[in-house]
Motif scaffolding. Structure first.
Motif, mmCIF file in Angstrom:
data_model
loop_
_atom_site.group_PDB
_atom_site.id
_atom_site.type_symbol
_atom_site.label_atom_id
_atom_site.label_comp_id
_atom_site.label_asym_id
_atom_site.label_seq_id
_atom_site.Cartn_x
_atom_site.Cartn_y
_atom_site.Cartn_z
ATOM 1 N N PRO A 69 0.810 -1.229 0.000
ATOM 2 C CA PRO A 69 0.000 0.000 0.000
ATOM 3 C C PRO A 69 0.839 1.272 0.000
ATOM 4 N N ASP A 124 -7.237 1.457 -0.362
ATOM 5 C CA ASP A 124 -8.480 0.872 -0.850
ATOM 6 C C ASP A 124 -9.176 1.794 -1.839
ATOM 7 N N ARG A 167 -3.940 -5.768 -4.011
ATOM 8 C CA ARG A 167 -4.916 -6.020 -2.959
ATOM 9 C C ARG A 167 -5.563 -7.396 -3.121
ATOM 10 N N ARG A 175 -12.308 -6.654 -0.824
ATOM 11 C CA ARG A 175 -11.599 -6.247 0.379
ATOM 12 C C ARG A 175 -10.781 -7.437 0.849
ATOM 13 N N GLY A 176 -9.579 -7.166 1.319
ATOM 14 C CA GLY A 176 -8.700 -8.221 1.771
ATOM 15 C C GLY A 176 -9.187 -8.859 3.058
#
Length: 351
Positions: free
Chosen positions: A247, A266, A300, A317-318
């Motif tokens: 990230p 995100d 991601r 979403r992880g």
């Protein structure tokens, strides 16, 4: 002066040294996150690594595209030889015949430049960076430690890997190397160095590989296609070395060395599905590196390879170990409620 802060984690405590004398300031208006205690959850369990979260894999497009480019280059060389045999000489034909020597000279000069102008990472100089290179080389099973240099960036955020003869090396521009300080994010630097050493481990820096694709790489769309696939492959190595650095690595590449912590990873990855249209497609098609929103989405979601030609369609979403689950598409990050802007302003129309 070094202060010691105590962080709680799963009912255990550890000391973490914090360099509060760093000359690098915090991001204006962005407070450092306060340490939080993570309560122990007996129901938590480790997930098996996702497909692209374990041992590094090459992007599935890399080898097929490489084969096509090698064939194109061989056909190009054959056509040039036929023309020469029939007495058709021109500057382009002579230049192509001299490509092996030209490539050798370019690689030699490129390697000599950081050797005489850069600062080499060694066990006694830029120790943290050197340790990252050694760890990446060991993790990827290399038989040697590549040379590593820091060169003056003059504001440029860049790094690259290359080779000459039997030597392989990594060069990191100073402006990018600065993010390795404690006031920045050493995990992001570890990801980037892992990415560059990954180019070496994947064979991208080979003289024969570069020579065999030298003509095909000049074809605009086809050459950039292989380049993007190789960058995704190198990202797989970087993720394998330091997944937590992905990230912030995207943060520094998109917003620079001072603002990397202000980037919402995100939100950046979500925009890969929101930003669409012919010109978005065209920008990626001609790019040597995957566009950053697509690249963030690939980092991601490690369950699939990065998008090469068409944008990702699913927002996820992880959930740990590189696994991800689809979620309901949130509104566009720039969307605002009607009437919420002052003085009658409206949100810009969709393109």
């Amino acid at each position: 002066m070094v202060a010691a802060d105590v962080y709680a984690h799963s009912d255990h405590y550890r000391l973490k040294a914090v360099d509060d004398s760093s000359p690098i300031p915090n991001v204006p208006g962005l407070a450092d996150p306060a340490p939080t205690a993570t309560p122990y959850d007996p129901n938590r369990r480790w997930l098996a690594p996702a497909k692209y979260a374990g041992t590094p894999r090459l992007h599935p497009w890399e080898i097929p595209t490489l084969v096509v480019l090698i064939l194109v280059s061989l056909v190009g060389y054959a056509m040039i030889l036929v023309l020469v045999m029939f007495g058709v000489f021109n500057q382009f034909a002579l230049l192509a015949l001299a490509l092996p020597l030209i490539l050798f000279l370019i690689r030699g000069i490129t390697y000599a430049t950081p050797r005489v102008n850069g600062v080499q990472m060694t066990p006694t100089q830029f120790v943290e960076g050197y340790r990252m290179v050694v760890e990446a080389a060991a993790r990827y099973g290399l038989e040697y430690v590549p040379d590593a240099y820091v060169v003056l960036g003059n504001g440029q955020i860049n790094a690259f890997a290359s080779g000459h003869g039997f030597r392989r090396y990594v060069v990191v521009y100073s402006d990018l190397f600065e993010i390795g300080g404690r006031a920045r994010d050493p995990e992001a630097l570890r990801f980037i160095i892992g990415h560059e050493v990954g180019h070496i481990a994947a064979g991208h820096t080979s003289y024969w590989r570069q020579l065999a694709t030298s003509i095909g790489m000049q074809i605009p769309v086809l050459g950039s296609l292989l380049s993007r696939a190789q960058e995704y492959s190198a990202d797989n190595f970087g993720y394998y070395t330091q997944p937590a650095g992905a990230p912030r690595a995207m943060g520094v590449l998109s917003a620079g060395k001072y603002m990397l912590r202000a980037v919402d990873f995100d939100q950046l990855a979500d925009r890969a599905t929101h930003e669409k249209g012919f010109f978005v497609f065209l920008v990626n098609l001609l790019a040597s590196h995957p566009v950053l929103t697509w690249r963030a989405a690939a980092l991601r979601d490690r369950t699939r390879a990065g998008a090469i030609l068409f944008r990702p369609k699913t927002i996820v979403r992880g959930v740990g170990s590189g696994n991800a689950v689809p979620v309901a598409p949130p509104p566009h990050p720039a969307a605002v409620a009607e009437g919420s802007l002052p003085n009658g302003l409206e949100a810009p129309p969709k393109i």
